[in-house]
Design a protein around this motif. Structure first.
Motif, PDB file in Angstrom:
ATOM      1  N   VAL A 120       1.574   6.923  -6.638  1.00  0.00           N
ATOM      2  CA  VAL A 120       0.556   7.914  -7.016  1.00  0.00           C
ATOM      3  C   VAL A 120       1.066   9.325  -6.752  1.00  0.00           C
ATOM      4  N   VAL A 121       1.693   9.558  -5.616  1.00  0.00           N
ATOM      5  CA  VAL A 121       2.249  10.879  -5.300  1.00  0.00           C
ATOM      6  C   VAL A 121       3.325  11.251  -6.321  1.00  0.00           C
ATOM      7  N   VAL A 181       0.920   4.281  -2.676  1.00  0.00           N
ATOM      8  CA  VAL A 181       0.764   5.696  -2.290  1.00  0.00           C
ATOM      9  C   VAL A 181       1.920   6.519  -2.839  1.00  0.00           C
ATOM     10  N   LEU A 209       0.822  -1.203   0.000  1.00  0.00           N
ATOM     11  CA  LEU A 209       0.000   0.000   0.000  1.00  0.00           C
ATOM     12  C   LEU A 209       0.863   1.264   0.000  1.00  0.00           C
ATOM     13  N   TRP A 210       1.948   1.258   0.780  1.00  0.00           N
ATOM     14  CA  TRP A 210       2.837   2.416   0.786  1.00  0.00           C
ATOM     15  C   TRP A 210       3.494   2.606  -0.572  1.00  0.00           C
TER      16      TRP A 210
END
Length: 80
Positions: free
Chosen positions: A63-64, A60, A56-57
């Motif tokens: 996406v960032v 994230v 998940l990280w």
């Protein structure tokens, strides 16, 4: 009662325990095994959750990174 014990010993039969104490010991052993199995399952679940958290990280941060790349691209396009 002592006569009965002597008869059992003389015939070669071993005395065996029965009653609530044996049932309690069996229940304690079974409970211990179940608790150990539960701890093993919890350990496996924790490992799976750790792997999921890492994934998940990564998502994230990906996406960032894409958002920042698009922002910098738009800034670079507007410069003369």
């Amino acid at each position: 009662m002592n006569e009965l014990r002597e008869i059992r010993r003389s015939t070669g039969y071993e005395e065996f325990q029965c009653g609530p104490s044996v049932r309690l010991e069996a229940h304690e052993r079974l409970s211990k095994m179940q608790i150990e199995a539960l701890h093993d399952r919890m350990d496996r679940i924790e490992l799976v959750l750790e792997r999921l958290e890492k994934r998940l990280w990564l998502i994230v941060f990906g996406v960032v990174g894409v958002i920042l790349a698009q922002a910098f691209q738009s800034v670079i396009d507007k410069l003369p």
